[in-house]
Design a protein around this motif. Structure first.
Motif, PDB file in Angstrom:
ATOM      1  N   LEU A 298       0.833  -1.202   0.000  1.00 32.53           N
ATOM      2  CA  LEU A 298       0.000   0.000   0.000  1.00 32.53           C
ATOM      3  C   LEU A 298       0.866   1.250   0.000  1.00 32.53           C
ATOM      4  N   GLY A 299       1.965   1.233   0.777  1.00 33.89           N
ATOM      5  CA  GLY A 299       2.861   2.381   0.778  1.00 33.89           C
ATOM      6  C   GLY A 299       3.585   2.541  -0.541  1.00 33.89           C
ATOM      7  N   GLY A 300       4.027   1.413  -1.125  1.00 27.62           N
ATOM      8  CA  GLY A 300       4.699   1.478  -2.413  1.00 27.62           C
ATOM      9  C   GLY A 300       3.791   1.860  -3.552  1.00 27.62           C
ATOM     10  N   ALA A 301       2.483   1.714  -3.352  1.00 28.77           N
ATOM     11  CA  ALA A 301       1.540   2.076  -4.403  1.00 28.77           C
ATOM     12  C   ALA A 301       1.557   3.574  -4.686  1.00 28.77           C
ATOM     13  N   ILE A 302       2.088   4.360  -3.767  1.00 30.23           N
ATOM     14  CA  ILE A 302       2.105   5.809  -3.990  1.00 30.23           C
ATOM     15  C   ILE A 302       2.910   6.145  -5.232  1.00 30.23           C
ATOM     16  N   LEU A 303       4.164   5.646  -5.309  1.00 28.18           N
ATOM     17  CA  LEU A 303       5.002   5.929  -6.478  1.00 28.18           C
ATOM     18  C   LEU A 303       4.533   5.147  -7.705  1.00 28.18           C
ATOM     19  N   THR A 304       4.109   3.900  -7.489  1.00 30.54           N
ATOM     20  CA  THR A 304       3.686   3.080  -8.625  1.00 30.54           C
ATOM     21  C   THR A 304       2.466   3.676  -9.307  1.00 30.54           C
ATOM     22  N   GLU A 305       1.507   4.144  -8.540  1.00 27.69           N
ATOM     23  CA  GLU A 305       0.330   4.764  -9.133  1.00 27.69           C
ATOM     24  C   GLU A 305       0.685   6.048  -9.864  1.00 27.69           C
ATOM     25  N   GLN A 306       1.676   6.752  -9.370  1.00 23.21           N
ATOM     26  CA  GLN A 306       2.095   7.975 -10.050  1.00 23.21           C
ATOM     27  C   GLN A 306       2.748   7.651 -11.398  1.00 23.21           C
ATOM     28  N   ILE A 307       3.563   6.598 -11.437  1.00 24.45           N
ATOM     29  CA  ILE A 307       4.246   6.224 -12.678  1.00 24.45           C
ATOM     30  C   ILE A 307       3.247   5.760 -13.733  1.00 24.45           C
ATOM     31  N   PHE A 308       2.283   4.948 -13.346  1.00 26.02           N
ATOM     32  CA  PHE A 308       1.356   4.349 -14.300  1.00 26.02           C
ATOM     33  C   PHE A 308       0.029   5.089 -14.390  1.00 26.02           C
ATOM     34  N   ASN A 309      -0.038   6.285 -13.800  1.00 22.58           N
ATOM     35  CA  ASN A 309      -1.256   7.092 -13.862  1.00 22.58           C
ATOM     36  C   ASN A 309      -2.459   6.289 -13.380  1.00 22.58           C
ATOM     37  N   TRP A 310      -2.263   5.601 -12.273  1.00 26.31           N
ATOM     38  CA  TRP A 310      -3.297   4.737 -11.709  1.00 26.31           C
ATOM     39  C   TRP A 310      -4.138   5.553 -10.731  1.00 26.31           C
ATOM     40  N   PRO A 311      -5.440   5.618 -10.903  1.00 25.83           N
ATOM     41  CA  PRO A 311      -6.279   6.524 -10.097  1.00 25.83           C
ATOM     42  C   PRO A 311      -6.617   5.953  -8.722  1.00 25.83           C
ATOM     43  N   GLY A 312      -5.604   5.740  -7.897  1.00 31.92           N
ATOM     44  CA  GLY A 312      -5.824   5.188  -6.575  1.00 31.92           C
ATOM     45  C   GLY A 312      -5.498   6.179  -5.476  1.00 31.92           C
ATOM     46  N   ILE A 313      -5.432   5.655  -4.245  1.00 32.78           N
ATOM     47  CA  ILE A 313      -5.182   6.510  -3.098  1.00 32.78           C
ATOM     48  C   ILE A 313      -3.757   7.035  -3.102  1.00 32.78           C
ATOM     49  N   GLY A 314      -2.821   6.265  -3.633  1.00 31.56           N
ATOM     50  CA  GLY A 314      -1.438   6.734  -3.689  1.00 31.56           C
ATOM     51  C   GLY A 314      -1.295   8.000  -4.514  1.00 31.56           C
ATOM     52  N   ARG A 315      -1.892   8.001  -5.673  1.00 25.24           N
ATOM     53  CA  ARG A 315      -1.841   9.201  -6.510  1.00 25.24           C
ATOM     54  C   ARG A 315      -2.587  10.354  -5.856  1.00 25.24           C
ATOM     55  N   LEU A 316      -3.690  10.045  -5.196  1.00 24.05           N
ATOM     56  CA  LEU A 316      -4.431  11.085  -4.482  1.00 24.05           C
ATOM     57  C   LEU A 316      -3.576  11.701  -3.378  1.00 24.05           C
ATOM     58  N   THR A 317      -2.780  10.878  -2.712  1.00 26.41           N
ATOM     59  CA  THR A 317      -1.899  11.379  -1.654  1.00 26.41           C
ATOM     60  C   THR A 317      -0.834  12.311  -2.215  1.00 26.41           C
ATOM     61  N   ILE A 318      -0.236  11.930  -3.338  1.00 21.03           N
ATOM     62  CA  ILE A 318       0.776  12.786  -3.967  1.00 21.03           C
ATOM     63  C   ILE A 318       0.183  14.138  -4.330  1.00 21.03           C
ATOM     64  N   ASP A 319      -1.001  14.142  -4.912  1.00 20.94           N
ATOM     65  CA  ASP A 319      -1.655  15.405  -5.273  1.00 20.94           C
ATOM     66  C   ASP A 319      -1.951  16.241  -4.028  1.00 20.94           C
ATOM     67  N   ALA A 320      -2.396  15.595  -2.965  1.00 25.61           N
ATOM     68  CA  ALA A 320      -2.711  16.326  -1.737  1.00 25.61           C
ATOM     69  C   ALA A 320      -1.462  16.931  -1.114  1.00 25.61           C
ATOM     70  N   ILE A 321      -0.356  16.209  -1.135  1.00 26.56           N
ATOM     71  CA  ILE A 321       0.895  16.741  -0.588  1.00 26.56           C
ATOM     72  C   ILE A 321       1.380  17.918  -1.411  1.00 26.56           C
ATOM     73  N   SER A 322       1.283  17.817  -2.731  1.00 25.78           N
ATOM     74  CA  SER A 322       1.737  18.911  -3.605  1.00 25.78           C
ATOM     75  C   SER A 322       0.932  20.179  -3.362  1.00 25.78           C
ATOM     76  N   PHE A 323      -0.344  20.033  -3.053  1.00 25.93           N
ATOM     77  CA  PHE A 323      -1.210  21.192  -2.848  1.00 25.93           C
ATOM     78  C   PHE A 323      -1.291  21.610  -1.374  1.00 25.93           C
ATOM     79  N   ARG A 324      -0.618  20.850  -0.505  1.00 25.40           N
ATOM     80  CA  ARG A 324      -0.702  21.075   0.948  1.00 25.40           C
ATOM     81  C   ARG A 324      -2.147  21.015   1.444  1.00 25.40           C
ATOM     82  N   ASP A 325      -2.853  20.058   0.902  1.00 26.40           N
ATOM     83  CA  ASP A 325      -4.235  19.826   1.301  1.00 26.40           C
ATOM     84  C   ASP A 325      -4.201  18.945   2.556  1.00 26.40           C
TER      85      ASP A 325
END
Length: 344
Positions: free
Chosen positions: A280-307
């Motif tokens: 689940l933790g590794g899914a953050i980078l993996t979802e970002q690489i493969f444009n996978w619409p999961g919680i990992g990618r959502l977390t990256i977007d939230a961190i970038s926006f300081r949400d």
């Protein structure tokens, strides 16, 4: 003919110490509760410890989210007036004392109310629920690959210990364990998605889209589980009951499946529980690489926006999943190993 004289009566047995002591005294160490009750008590103890760990994780998430920066500065322009800043802080609840914010945060968790996302302007709980199926599918597929490949690789290496097959399998496992997952993902995209065009390089929706990200996510876990399974099997195969089974003529496959694999599975199950959290933790980078619409990618977007409400929600979900999985692993020991039921 003379008749034999009657034998003298046997002397009466002397009273024992127990007879002199009277009724049996109470046992100072009475037997413990029934195994089922002991097992229930152990399960309750583990549940309470898991709740304590969860509370600690939630507290750390709250503190770090507040210490990472002021979201008001991200939302407002640089020339915002003090009145605008104060109004935004009041809207977000940041003008209240920190302890009040913390208690409100805990109360919201109990109600499954994680606040509203600053970026999407939607409830955090709804956003997370929308992304859970994609991440669960990815982690489940990666876990399935891990179990199947590691079971085959570890068993073959253990049964062919010291041979060229063992060295080849363990060499491949070592390469997989020492290779960063994001680099593996990029290589798989370039090879199968760009050069050979056999699989989609990114996206979501079909089984073909799942192959590359699930494989990327499973590489490290396969290496960890396969090495542990090999070591555990080698240890079990050297025990007396396995040697007895071989002496009775049991084949290697029967020895593996009937006498070795179950006894060697205890440490493997523990690591699989930990690896699910790592997946689940590794899914953050993996979802970002493969444009996978999961919680990992959502977390990256939230961190970038300081949400920070969204960051809090996603990290709390990761922590809760990790704690629950480890709790289930602990409780599964009693099902797999009967000794745990008697010692619980």
């Amino acid at each position: 003919m003379s008749t034999p004289s009657p034998s003298p009566e046997a002397p009466s047995a002397s009273p024992s110490a127990q007879d002199l002591a009277g009724p049996n005294p109470p046992d100072p160490n009475p037997p413990g509760p029934a195994p089922r009750r002991r097992l229930l008590r152990a399960a309750l103890t583990r549940l309470l410890s898991s709740l304590a760990v969860m509370w600690a994780a939630v507290t750390v998430v709250f503190v770090l989210s507040r210490a990472s920066g002021d979201p008001v500065a991200q939302l407002l322009p640089e020339d915002a007036s003090p009145d605008q800043v104060a109004q935004m802080q009041a809207t977000l609840g940041l003008d209240r004392p920190l302890i009040v914010q913390y208690l409100d945060f805990l109360g919201g968790l109990l109600r499954l109310d994680l606040g509203e996302s600053l970026m999407y302007k939607e409830p955090v709980t709804s956003l997370i629920i929308e992304r859970i199926p994609a991440t669960a599918l990815l982690a489940g597929a990666a876990l399935l690959i891990t179990v199947v490949v590691a079971l085959v690789a570890g068993s073959i290496a253990a049964m062919r210990r010291g041979t060229a097959v063992d060295r080849t399998v363990m060499g491949g496992v070592l390469v997989g364990q020492s290779t960063p997952a994001f680099w593996v993902g990029i290589l798989l995209v370039l090879l199968f998605g760009v050069q050979l065009r056999l699989l989609p390089a990114a996206g979501y929706g079909t089984l073909a889209h799942l192959v590359l990200p699930a494989t990327t996510l499973a590489i490290f876990s396969v290496a960890v589980v396969a090495r542990l399974l090999r070591s555990s099997l080698i240890e079990v195969m050297g025990q007396d009951h396995v040697r007895t089974a071989r002496a009775k003529g049991a084949g290697e496959l029967r020895v593996l499946l009937g006498h070795s694999l179950r006894n060697a599975s205890m440490p493997v199950i523990t690591v699989l529980g930990l690896e699910l959290g790592a997946l689940l933790g590794g899914a953050i980078l993996t979802e970002q690489i493969f444009n996978w619409p999961g919680i990992g990618r959502l977390t990256i977007d939230a961190i970038s926006f300081r949400d920070f409400p969204l960051v809090q929600g996603t990290v709390v979900l990761f922590a809760a999943t990790f704690v629950v999985v480890n709790l289930l692993v602990d409780l599964s020991y009693a099902v797999i190993d009967p000794r745990v039921r008697t010692e619980a």
